[in-house]
Write an enzyme that holds these catalytic residues in place. Structure first.
Site, PDB file in Angstrom:
ATOM      1  N   LYS A  39       0.731  -1.198   0.261  1.00 14.65           N
ATOM      2  CA  LYS A  39      -0.296  -0.552   0.184  1.00 14.65           C
ATOM      3  C   LYS A  39       0.707   0.651   0.012  1.00 14.65           C
ATOM      4  O   LYS A  39       0.685   2.582  -0.937  1.00 14.65           O
ATOM      5  CB  LYS A  39      -1.088  -0.675   1.002  1.00 14.65           C
ATOM      6  CG  LYS A  39      -1.542   1.094   1.416  1.00 14.65           C
ATOM      7  CD  LYS A  39      -2.351   1.131   2.293  1.00 14.65           C
ATOM      8  CE  LYS A  39      -2.082   0.465   4.156  1.00 14.65           C
ATOM      9  NZ  LYS A  39      -0.983   1.357   4.185  1.00 14.65           N
ATOM     10  N   GLN A 253      -8.849  -3.919   8.836  1.00 15.51           N
ATOM     11  CA  GLN A 253      -7.463  -3.670   9.724  1.00 15.51           C
ATOM     12  C   GLN A 253      -8.068  -2.363  10.398  1.00 15.51           C
ATOM     13  O   GLN A 253      -7.771  -1.769  11.044  1.00 15.51           O
ATOM     14  CB  GLN A 253      -6.283  -3.192   9.353  1.00 15.51           C
ATOM     15  CG  GLN A 253      -5.821  -4.368   8.669  1.00 15.51           C
ATOM     16  CD  GLN A 253      -4.845  -4.900   7.679  1.00 15.51           C
ATOM     17  OE1 GLN A 253      -4.099  -4.261   8.262  1.00 15.51           O
ATOM     18  NE2 GLN A 253      -4.403  -4.466   6.664  1.00 15.51           N
ATOM     19  N   ARG A 601       1.107  -9.672  10.899  1.00 13.99           N
ATOM     20  CA  ARG A 601       1.941  -8.928  10.905  1.00 13.99           C
ATOM     21  C   ARG A 601       3.432  -9.487  11.347  1.00 13.99           C
ATOM     22  O   ARG A 601       4.416  -9.654  10.966  1.00 13.99           O
ATOM     23  CB  ARG A 601       2.477  -7.954  12.980  1.00 13.99           C
ATOM     24  CG  ARG A 601       1.007  -7.303  12.738  1.00 13.99           C
ATOM     25  CD  ARG A 601       0.926  -5.667  11.791  1.00 13.99           C
ATOM     26  NE  ARG A 601      -0.299  -5.967  11.421  1.00 13.99           N
ATOM     27  CZ  ARG A 601      -0.290  -5.522   9.680  1.00 13.99           C
ATOM     28  NH1 ARG A 601       0.154  -5.024  10.134  1.00 13.99           N
ATOM     29  NH2 ARG A 601      -1.560  -5.934   9.832  1.00 13.99           N
TER      30      ARG A 601
END
Length: 754
Positions: A39, A253, A601
């Site tokens: 992103k 998210q 993560r």
């Protein structure tokens, strides 16, 4: 670099979906970006591509949520060969800069002070004192939170008073009203005001808002799923002219609903902008296939989302491991011991590893276990650097140099270091000045007229002389101002003599000088006001350095935007993750998104854990495994904490769903009550089911084994039924003919074999 080469450079190495987002010429654009999908690459290359297509850098505003993310964006854009000038910052920093220039349009003076959360609570306390409302009836922190929530919804005191709510809302609204008057008198704003006044600027100052719309031809907003209502209106207002708004984010998210983030902002983007282009970034560059499958399976249980199909070309990878432990101490010990094996046998180093938890309080036992293993660690989002007492003292002095009307700062440091100005003297001067429309420093200037006498009058005069001397000195560089302040008030001597942690606090003070020097170097045209603004808007996550070399401990919320080769997510228990608040309220989908963020993560290894009992408010309670565990795919592996990473011999439970991993859970009768005896033996008042094979490998060295006959000095003869735990927490479940079954910590139990 010419335009053609710059565009080629921006598109090099990108997927077709990334290219589509980067090259989008104009109009609204929604980039749905899964975790680890590149992103930031898309945002920064889109900025460079816009410049290559003829847009000036300062025609572009790109907004994100952390200073760290904004700094990384700036570095990447400049590395592409684009001249600096694009407005890349957080929402709050952008609004502060705009309000310094245009704030008079909405009643703000350019030198306004930014109050952090602690300052806001102090201002609430003062408002309550003036209204004679007891803090025993209304906690100032609760009131400050309620005010913040109202401002996020763009409500003022009157609207709060008229809104439906609990009976105490009328009193909170009164405090809110007085709080606002105190802030305006002090030429101060809180964090929420930065957004609120920016909305007013765009809505109520037509000339200024039109000027801003003409100036910013392209608006880019990162992490759009985390925007609240005010931020939504700011982004929409800036882009209202040409409609060139690009937002990137991932509904899966969205984890900040508790602080006002509105998931609908991203879910309804296409309704707000019917001609919007939608690009999905679904290829993950971060995690292994097995980690990604687990995360994808988990998040599909949410309904409020936009479907994506996450995939990766990375390796299959190691199974996601699950540890079941008896309590939080054993959980921490197991995690620390497992880390030690990763470092010894699998080539990991401490900075590769992070431990995520739901609540900050969970870090205490983890710290203890890591210290016992000799593993270095760093805690993120503990006491933030700029929130430490000694740092806030010095920042209060510095704020008074630019804003003498700041009563919160004046009251904080009037007697720091001690000048014989007692609390009663400050209170009287504050009341005397307030009755005459004076700031506290103005009241200090007329202290004798106000009736202040003796040593207090001398102390007030000394305080005013110190401030006058500091105001007379050159205003740059900032590091010199801080050094001169330390010298003028003798602050290091004060810390050395007045506190038990003097050396540590002195080092913190010197770190503030370093921070000022870094600011001077990074902002050659900067000034004290700019430094104070940066200090007010920075967080510990912004200051965290991945290269420090230690294991990272942080909450799941703080982990957003980071990545690590190995991740542990601890405390996967119903009531903790998902968290159930004391009032019984919880947002199950947001809690699931939080776990999803934690899992994604991890690059190479993800390890999950839960404890069967956990201390809560001083009592030990039985827990249930998190319902999220049963939502993971069947390939999750129930691992023994004692086994080496990558060992050939796997747990016999491999391949079962999480709910079936440990057959005892929910199958055996639960003890009715747990208590601790005087010698810390854990006593269960009903039969305790025997442990299964989870810890068998570490029980070989125990002094007892199941079936052994023993004698206890209090309970007499008994038979060992099972062993559980390990190390200092090794326990034996023993049946005594005289008192029944008891579970005893061996290092305390004083048993012997017979």
């Amino acid at each position: 670099m010419d335009s053609r080469k710059l565009i080629e450079s921006c598109l090099a190495g990108c997927t077709e979906a990334q290219r589509e987002a980067i090259r989008h010429p104009a109009g609204p654009l929604l980039v749905l970006a899964g975790p680890g999908s590149g992103k930031t690459r898309v945002i920064t290359r889109r900025i460079a591509c816009l410049v290559a297509s003829g847009c000036r850098p300062d025609d572009i505003v790109a907004i994100t949520f952390t200073n760290k993310a904004a700094g990384e964006m700036r570095r990447r854009v400049e590395a592409l060969g684009v001249a600096s000038g694009a407005w890349i910052s957080t929402f709050h920093s952008f609004c502060a800069r705009m309000l310094r220039v245009h704030g008079r349009s909405v009643g703000l003076k350019p030198s306004f002070t930014i109050y952090d959360d602690a300052d806001s609570v102090s201002a609430v306390k003062r408002a309550m004192q003036e209204l004679e409302i007891a803090q025993s009836l209304f906690q100032p922190s609760y009131v400050a939170k309620a005010i913040s929530g109202a401002k996020n919804r763009l409500l003022g005191p009157e609207q709060m008073r008229e809104s439906s709510g609990p009976p105490e809302i009328t009193t909170v609204a009164r405090i809110f009203e007085r709080y606002e008057k105190l802030l305006r008198a002090a030429n101060a704003v809180d964090f929420d005001d930065l957004l609120l006044f920016m909305v007013r600027l765009l809505q109520d100052a037509p000339e200024t808002s039109e000027q801003l719309r003409r100036r910013f031809l392209h608006v880019l907003v990162d992490e759009y799923q985390d925007t609240n209502h005010a931020q939504y209106l700011i982004a929409r207002g800036l882009a209202a002219g040409l409609g060139n708004i690009c937002v990137t984010g991932d509904p899966d998210q969205s984890i900040y609903g508790w602080r006002g983030a509105d998931l609908n902002n991203i879910l309804q983007f296409e309704q707000d902008y019917p001609n919007a282009k939608v690009v999905r970034l679904e290829q993950n560059y971060r995690s292994t296939k097995i980690i990604l499958r687990a995360a994808d399976r988990l998040i599909t249980n949410n309904l409020a989302r936009k479907p994506k199909s996450l995939w990766t070309e990375n390796a299959e990878g190691e199974p996601v491991r699950l540890f079941r432990l008896e309590d939080e101490r054993q959980e921490a010990d197991a995690v620390a011991a497992d880390m030690a094996r990763l470092f010894r046998d699998a080539g990991f180093v401490p900075r590769d590893v992070a431990v995520f938890y739901r609540l900050n309080a969970q870090s205490r036992v983890l710290e203890s276990s890591l210290r016992a293993e000799g593993i270095p660690y760093t805690i993120v989002a503990g006491t933030e650097f700029f929130q430490r007492k000694e740092i806030k003292d010095l920042l209060a002095y510095l704020r008074l140099l630019d804003n003498p009307a700041d009563d919160v700062s004046a009251e904080r440091v009037a007697n720091v270091p001690a000048r014989r100005i007692g609390d009663l003297s400050v209170k009287r001067l504050k009341e005397w000045g307030s009755a005459r429309g004076l700031s506290l420093l103005d009241a200090f200037a007329r202290a004798e007229e106000a009736g202040t006498k003796g040593t207090a009058l001398q102390g007030v005069a000394e305080f005013r002389r110190t401030l006058d001397e500091l105001r007379a000195m050159p205003r740059t560089p900032v590091a010199k101002i801080v050094e001169r302040l330390l010298e003028a008030i003798g602050y290091e001597r004060y810390l050395a003599s007045a506190t038990d942690q003097g050396r540590e606090r002195i080092e913190n003070v010197r770190e503030l000088v370093n921070a000022a020097a870094e600011y001077d170097e990074a902002e050659p045209e900067g000034n004290l006001l700019g430094f104070l603004e940066q200090a007010a808007l920075i967080s510990d996550t912004d200051r965290w350095d991945a290269e420090r070399g230690g294991v990272t401990l942080m909450t799941l919320h703080a982990a957003k935007g980071l990545e690590f080769p190995a991740v542990y997510v601890v405390g996967l228990e119903d009531g903790l993750l998902p968290l159930k608040r004391d009032d019984g309220d919880h947002d199950l989908e947001e809690e699931r998104r939080l776990f999803f963020v934690g899992l994604t993560r991890a690059k190479r290894l993800a390890t999950l854990s839960f404890a069967e009992t956990r201390a809560r408010y001083g009592k030990r309670e039985f827990t249930k495994p998190s319902q999220f565990l049963d939502e993971l795919p069947a390939e999750i592996e129930a691992a023994q904490p004692a086994e080496s990473f990558g060992a050939a011999a796997r747990s016999p439970f491999r391949g079962a769903r999480a709910k079936r991993l440990f057959g005892r859970m929910g199958a055996s009768p639960e003890p009715r009550r747990v208590r601790r005896s005087e010698n810390e033996e854990i006593v269960y008042d009903s039969d305790y089911p025997a442990a299964d094979g989870l810890s068998a490998a570490i029980h070989a060295a125990a002094p007892f084994k199941p079936g052994d006959n023993i004698v206890h000095p209090t309970y007499g003869r008994g038979k060992v039924l099972s062993l559980s735990g390990y190390g200092d927490d090794l326990r034996a479940t023993v049946r005594f003919p005289s008192v029944g079954v008891k579970c005893l910590i061996l290092r305390l139990a004083r048993m012997r074999k017979v």
